[in-house]
Design an enzyme around this catalytic site. Structure first.
Site, mmCIF file in Angstrom:
data_model
loop_
_atom_site.group_PDB
_atom_site.id
_atom_site.type_symbol
_atom_site.label_atom_id
_atom_site.label_comp_id
_atom_site.label_asym_id
_atom_site.label_seq_id
_atom_site.Cartn_x
_atom_site.Cartn_y
_atom_site.Cartn_z
ATOM 1 N N LEU A 161 -3.952 4.351 12.337
ATOM 2 C CA LEU A 161 -2.517 4.206 12.118
ATOM 3 C C LEU A 161 -2.264 4.162 10.612
ATOM 4 C CD1 LEU A 161 -1.741 1.531 14.851
ATOM 5 C CD2 LEU A 161 -1.376 4.005 14.988
ATOM 6 N N SER A 162 -1.003 4.240 10.217
ATOM 7 C CA SER A 162 -0.730 4.229 8.776
ATOM 8 C C SER A 162 -1.238 2.954 8.128
ATOM 9 C CB SER A 162 0.766 4.401 8.514
ATOM 10 O OG SER A 162 1.512 3.365 9.114
ATOM 11 N N GLU A 163 -1.155 1.804 8.846
ATOM 12 C CA GLU A 163 -1.733 0.558 8.345
ATOM 13 C C GLU A 163 -2.230 -0.315 9.483
ATOM 14 O OE1 GLU A 163 0.964 1.350 4.694
ATOM 15 O OE2 GLU A 163 1.698 0.634 6.612
ATOM 16 N N THR A 164 -3.254 -1.083 9.177
ATOM 17 C CA THR A 164 -3.779 -2.119 10.065
ATOM 18 C C THR A 164 -3.830 -3.422 9.281
ATOM 19 O OG1 THR A 164 -5.117 -0.558 11.339
ATOM 20 C CG2 THR A 164 -5.769 -2.868 11.414
ATOM 21 N N HIS A 166 5.964 -2.924 6.558
ATOM 22 C CA HIS A 166 5.936 -3.009 8.025
ATOM 23 C C HIS A 166 4.755 -3.836 8.523
ATOM 24 C CE1 HIS A 166 2.975 0.290 8.946
ATOM 25 N NE2 HIS A 166 3.091 -0.088 10.210
#
Length: 304
Positions: A46-49, A78
């Site tokens: 994902l774009s961030e974890t 986010h």
């Protein structure tokens, strides 16, 4: 078989599942080293974890480290909103107002979580206010890198500029939503002028206009991350934080509290809404907040 580490998937900056920006939150990250966190973030892709760790200061809620699939972030919007809501739901405090501090790499981030409507809403104080950075690129060069004509760049007194509130973005005003929809990102052209961050990633593009799809929104935005390949992000809190600098420079809000809703992700089919609040005194930005909803869409355990 061991139980694994608990994780949740949230859609952030939306009240609707399968919209907004997806986030993985690994809530049992104690004992993981940096390489392991990076590998897990790459696995989720994902774009961030976000990884939740015990805080260094006991009175704080948690320490949070944020990773893209390729590198660690000092701060991101986010993941902060999604993690704040995840921790509130875990504590079964969903019906109560909660104010707490998260420890992120950029510093201490004060969060407030409330239930608004049918879902939780979290907002956080910007740990760093936006600051302008030098940008040598002409608007013609920026237009070419976005597949647009030079006359489609800029509206009113808004011009291309570079801002950072922890993560840098080139903010690009365009005429309207039709122009925003026609953006075609050229990595090679963008790399010729975009300043590099300390981790060697290139500053991303934040394209915006005042025309919106939602009648209650103040700005329409798209955010594109350069890379191989480049990709678009459906909701970007750190970009909204940087964009606060452009609003201050070009719109010059009056003293007091100004509130703006920013729509993003519409072209991707993942609509999102980000709330940006500015506290202005003496014509200067003295504080700012980013807020949004988040909803849980999945949960499980990762064996790593």
């Amino acid at each position: 078989m061991r139980s694994g580490r608990k994780y949740f998937i949230y859609d952030v900056f939306t009240e609707d599942r399968l919209a907004g920006n997806p986030l993985a939150v690994v809530v049992e990250a104690n004992g993981l080293n940096t390489a392991s966190m990076q590998a897990i973030a790459r696995e989720f892709n994902l774009s961030e974890t976000a990884f939740v760790l015990p805080p260094k200061t006991p009175t704080h809620k948690a320490k949070v480290r944020i990773f893209t699939p390729d590198y660690e972030m000092p701060f991101a919007g986010h993941p902060t909103v999604g993690t704040a809501i995840a921790l509130t739901e875990m504590a079964q405090d969903s019906d109560l107002a909660g104010i707490f501090v998260l420890e992120e790499n950029i510093g201490l981030v004060r969060c407030a979580v409330n239930k608004i409507g049918n879902s939780l809403f979290a907002e956080f104080d910007l740990p760093k206010l936006p600051e302008p950075l030098p940008l040598a690129a002409s608007s013609d060069a920026v237009a070419a890198a976005l597949g647009l004509s030079p006359h489609e760049i800029g509206f009113e007194n808004h011009r291309v500029s570079l801002w950072s509130a922890g993560v840098p973005y080139i903010t690009v005003p365009v005429a309207d939503t039709k122009v925003a929809a026609r953006v075609r990102f050229d990595n090679e052209a963008w790399f010729t002028f975009s300043p590099r961050k300390s981790d060697s990633a290139v500053a991303s593009a934040y394209v915006y206009c005042r025309e919106t799809v939602g009648h209650d929104n103040a700005f329409h935005a798209r955010m594109i991350v350069p890379g191989s390949p480049s990709y678009e992000d459906p909701a970007t809190g750190s970009a909204a934080a940087a964009f606060a600098g452009a609003i201050m420079q070009f719109d010059k809000p009056t003293d007091g509290v100004s509130r703006f809703w920013i729509e993003q992700g519409i072209e991707m089919g993942r609509p999102s809404k980000i709330r940006l609040e500015l506290d202005v005194a003496g014509g200067n930005l003295v504080a700012a907040r980013i807020g949004g909803h988040a909803v849980r869409v999945a949960e499980g355990a990762i064996f790593a």
